[in-house]
Write an enzyme that holds these catalytic residues in place. Sequence first.
Site, PDB file in Angstrom:
ATOM      1  N   HIS A  40       0.831  -1.194   0.000  1.00 28.94           N
ATOM      2  CA  HIS A  40       0.000   0.000   0.000  1.00 28.94           C
ATOM      3  C   HIS A  40       0.877   1.260   0.000  1.00 28.94           C
ATOM      4  O   HIS A  40       2.071   1.184   0.263  1.00 28.94           O
ATOM      5  CB  HIS A  40      -0.927   0.028   1.223  1.00 28.94           C
ATOM      6  CG  HIS A  40      -0.175   0.143   2.511  1.00 28.94           C
ATOM      7  ND1 HIS A  40       0.367  -0.953   3.152  1.00 28.94           N
ATOM      8  CD2 HIS A  40       0.171   1.225   3.252  1.00 28.94           C
ATOM      9  CE1 HIS A  40       0.998  -0.534   4.240  1.00 28.94           C
ATOM     10  NE2 HIS A  40       0.895   0.778   4.328  1.00 28.94           N
ATOM     11  N   HIS A 126       6.052   5.887  -1.374  1.00 29.26           N
ATOM     12  CA  HIS A 126       6.684   4.606  -1.693  1.00 29.26           C
ATOM     13  C   HIS A 126       5.766   3.465  -1.260  1.00 29.26           C
ATOM     14  O   HIS A 126       4.781   3.683  -0.561  1.00 29.26           O
ATOM     15  CB  HIS A 126       8.037   4.491  -0.986  1.00 29.26           C
ATOM     16  CG  HIS A 126       7.912   4.474   0.505  1.00 29.26           C
ATOM     17  ND1 HIS A 126       7.735   5.621   1.245  1.00 29.26           N
ATOM     18  CD2 HIS A 126       7.898   3.450   1.391  1.00 29.26           C
ATOM     19  CE1 HIS A 126       7.627   5.299   2.522  1.00 29.26           C
ATOM     20  NE2 HIS A 126       7.716   3.993   2.638  1.00 29.26           N
TER      21      HIS A 126
END
Length: 180
Positions: A40, A126
């Site tokens: 995620h 990220h």
Amino acid sequence: MRVFIALKTTSYEERLFKILEDIKKEIKGDIKWVSKNNLHVTTKFLGEIEESFLKEVFKITEETSKFSKPFSFEIKGISGFPKRDFARVLFFSIVDVDKNIESIMRRLDKDFERYHFKREESYLPHITFGRCRTSYINLDEYKFGDFGFIVNAFGLTVYESILMNTGPIYKEIETFNFHN
């Protein structure tokens, strides 16, 4: 309860997991790999909160989603924290030319700061895929194939992170869509 907020996106997990399978064959070390279901893009990690505070979390997340429009970003490449050649946290890099994710992260940071949540030191979007347990890895020593693909973000989801011996389980609590 342990809580964080992440982007709600079109599906990319299967594709990243296939790339991750190749990475696992290359990188040697004592690494705790992230499961496919736990990939995620975090926009704000709150940590332990009282369940009674969840209402405020929803309010702030909903307000942030109202100020955001659906957007696209690219998942491209691999890097690590604290730095690529001395990585303890391994992640898929994100290219967000218009800095939509950073803007969301900053807004959430500002809104939660009034409740004494710590501001993030870095706004580098990220997707974490591994953590080195005992040492660091020099990612410059590895050659990974080029990849890059576009993902669409259309909202924010509040998650509960339930810590288990086998690893965390992320449970969606509430999603707030961006406004067109």
